[in-house]
Design an enzyme around this catalytic site. Structure first.
Site, PDB file in Angstrom:
ATOM      1  N   GLY A  86     -45.289  40.548  37.123  1.00 19.15           N
ATOM      2  CA  GLY A  86     -45.355  40.948  35.728  1.00 19.15           C
ATOM      3  C   GLY A  86     -45.514  42.451  35.620  1.00 19.15           C
ATOM      4  O   GLY A  86     -46.082  43.097  36.513  1.00 19.15           O
ATOM      5  N   GLN A  91     -46.937  50.671  32.036  1.00 19.72           N
ATOM      6  CA  GLN A  91     -47.138  50.901  33.470  1.00 19.72           C
ATOM      7  C   GLN A  91     -46.053  51.782  34.069  1.00 19.72           C
ATOM      8  O   GLN A  91     -46.228  52.324  35.161  1.00 19.72           O
ATOM      9  CB  GLN A  91     -47.202  49.570  34.226  1.00 19.72           C
ATOM     10  CG  GLN A  91     -48.462  48.768  33.934  1.00 19.72           C
ATOM     11  CD  GLN A  91     -48.484  47.464  34.701  1.00 19.72           C
ATOM     12  OE1 GLN A  91     -47.966  46.462  34.220  1.00 19.72           O
ATOM     13  NE2 GLN A  91     -49.066  47.473  35.884  1.00 19.72           N
ATOM     14  N   CYS A 153     -53.045  43.888  40.376  1.00 18.44           N
ATOM     15  CA  CYS A 153     -52.281  44.680  39.411  1.00 18.44           C
ATOM     16  C   CYS A 153     -51.536  45.786  40.142  1.00 18.44           C
ATOM     17  O   CYS A 153     -52.096  46.451  41.022  1.00 18.44           O
ATOM     18  CB  CYS A 153     -53.219  45.272  38.362  1.00 18.44           C
ATOM     19  SG  CYS A 153     -52.405  46.249  37.088  1.00 18.44           S
ATOM     20  N   LEU A 154     -50.289  46.001  39.745  1.00 20.83           N
ATOM     21  CA  LEU A 154     -49.491  47.055  40.369  1.00 20.83           C
ATOM     22  C   LEU A 154     -50.053  48.438  40.078  1.00 20.83           C
ATOM     23  O   LEU A 154     -49.758  49.388  40.802  1.00 20.83           O
ATOM     24  CB  LEU A 154     -48.036  46.960  39.891  1.00 20.83           C
ATOM     25  CG  LEU A 154     -47.307  45.668  40.258  1.00 20.83           C
ATOM     26  CD1 LEU A 154     -45.908  45.651  39.659  1.00 20.83           C
ATOM     27  CD2 LEU A 154     -47.240  45.495  41.777  1.00 20.83           C
ATOM     28  N   HIS A 195     -52.730  38.876  31.089  1.00 25.05           N
ATOM     29  CA  HIS A 195     -52.958  40.057  31.929  1.00 25.05           C
ATOM     30  C   HIS A 195     -52.083  41.207  31.463  1.00 25.05           C
ATOM     31  O   HIS A 195     -52.555  42.336  31.277  1.00 25.05           O
ATOM     32  CB  HIS A 195     -52.664  39.692  33.390  1.00 25.05           C
ATOM     33  CG  HIS A 195     -52.716  40.856  34.334  1.00 25.05           C
ATOM     34  ND1 HIS A 195     -53.693  40.980  35.296  1.00 25.05           N
ATOM     35  CD2 HIS A 195     -51.892  41.935  34.494  1.00 25.05           C
ATOM     36  CE1 HIS A 195     -53.486  42.094  35.995  1.00 25.05           C
ATOM     37  NE2 HIS A 195     -52.396  42.683  35.531  1.00 25.05           N
ATOM     38  N   GLU A 196     -50.789  40.929  31.266  1.00 20.59           N
ATOM     39  CA  GLU A 196     -49.854  41.987  30.856  1.00 20.59           C
ATOM     40  C   GLU A 196     -50.135  42.455  29.430  1.00 20.59           C
ATOM     41  O   GLU A 196     -49.996  43.645  29.119  1.00 20.59           O
ATOM     42  CB  GLU A 196     -48.409  41.511  30.988  1.00 20.59           C
ATOM     43  CG  GLU A 196     -47.983  41.117  32.388  1.00 20.59           C
ATOM     44  CD  GLU A 196     -48.246  42.197  33.432  1.00 20.59           C
ATOM     45  OE1 GLU A 196     -48.235  43.404  33.079  1.00 20.59           O
ATOM     46  OE2 GLU A 196     -48.494  41.849  34.599  1.00 20.59           O
ATOM     47  N   HIS A 199     -52.595  45.219  29.091  1.00 23.32           N
ATOM     48  CA  HIS A 199     -52.054  46.569  29.286  1.00 23.32           C
ATOM     49  C   HIS A 199     -51.629  47.192  27.958  1.00 23.32           C
ATOM     50  O   HIS A 199     -51.750  48.406  27.768  1.00 23.32           O
ATOM     51  CB  HIS A 199     -50.849  46.531  30.228  1.00 23.32           C
ATOM     52  CG  HIS A 199     -51.210  46.427  31.676  1.00 23.32           C
ATOM     53  ND1 HIS A 199     -51.881  47.426  32.365  1.00 23.32           N
ATOM     54  CD2 HIS A 199     -50.990  45.447  32.588  1.00 23.32           C
ATOM     55  CE1 HIS A 199     -52.046  47.056  33.622  1.00 23.32           C
ATOM     56  NE2 HIS A 199     -51.520  45.859  33.789  1.00 23.32           N
TER      57      HIS A 199
END
Length: 227
Positions: A86, A91, A153-154, A195-196, A199
């Site tokens: 995701g 990001q 997380c990235l 989660h996304e 952001h």
């Protein structure tokens, strides 16, 4: 969200597979032949970049079109390359309410895939692409029941922690053509979407941890970067 957070064994390498998918094809088609270009892998912002704390703004009706389609293509390419499951637009430095998700489940009908992602050759189960695009998503009715996943997380590389989130939810969102949809989600997809969506509000998964745990996580991340 990182692929390593998936509960099934072997899915941490899900980003190795072929990147072709229907949503990317739709974005290319919508751009038209005169605007087509190669997808780009964009830089993923990492903590403590202050841009990750920005609250993203909605995609307006006039913003649907070639630039948005290109952004979505690039986000998929970046997510698969990371690899992850995701990614939110912020990001990659774009403060718009756009998410891409692909849980990349195992494909039992396909032969194992050779991989050298972690420095040595090996095989892992083949995965299939199930790309999803969520534009201007809104959660309507999160469940009171919670589920726990080990999240990564990235933007917080190599860090994982258990996070409790509503087990199910309904999301209202738009697709690349501006059409509105409502969908009930559960399991990992519900967790990944939440989660996304964090952001989009400038929230990272580590913000759900206690102050002590968050400090330990950031100290560990600093140690990894210094290594």
């Amino acid at each position: 969200m990182t692929a390593a957070a998936l509960p099934a064994a072997g899915r941490a390498n899900a980003g190795c597979a072929d990147h072709a998918d229907r949503s990317i094809a739709l974005a290319r088609k919508a751009r038209g032949p005169y605007l087509a270009r190669i997808m780009a892998i964009r830089e993923i912002l990492e903590v403590p970049d202050p841009r990750l704390k920005i609250v993203s703004t909605p995609v307006e009706p006039h913003e649907f079109g070639p630039e948005l389609n290109q952004l979505v293509e690039d986000m998929f390419e970046t997510m698969y390359d990371a690899p992850g499951i995701g990614l939110a637009a912020i990001q990659v430095g774009v403060p718009k309410r756009v998410l891409v998700i692909d849980l990349q489940p195992d494909d039992p009908d396909a032969p194992p895939v050779e991989c050298s992602l972690d420095g040595h050759k090996h095989t892992h189960p083949a995965t299939k692409k199930e790309p999803r695009v969520f534009i201007n998503p809104v959660i309507l009715d999160p469940a009171k029941e919670l589920s726990t996943y080990q999240e990564g997380c990235l933007s917080v590389p190599e860090i994982y922690a258990d996070v409790d989130r509503p087990a199910t939810c309904t999301v209202r969102y738009q697709d690349l053509e501006g059409n509105t949809h409502e969908e009930a989600l559960d399991g990992l997809l519900a967790t990944c979407l939440q989660h996304e969506m964090d952001h989009l509000e400038g929230i990272l998964f580590i913000d759900h941890l206690s102050r002590l745990k968050r400090a330990m996580v950031l100290k560990k991340l600093d140690k990894i970067r210094r290594a």
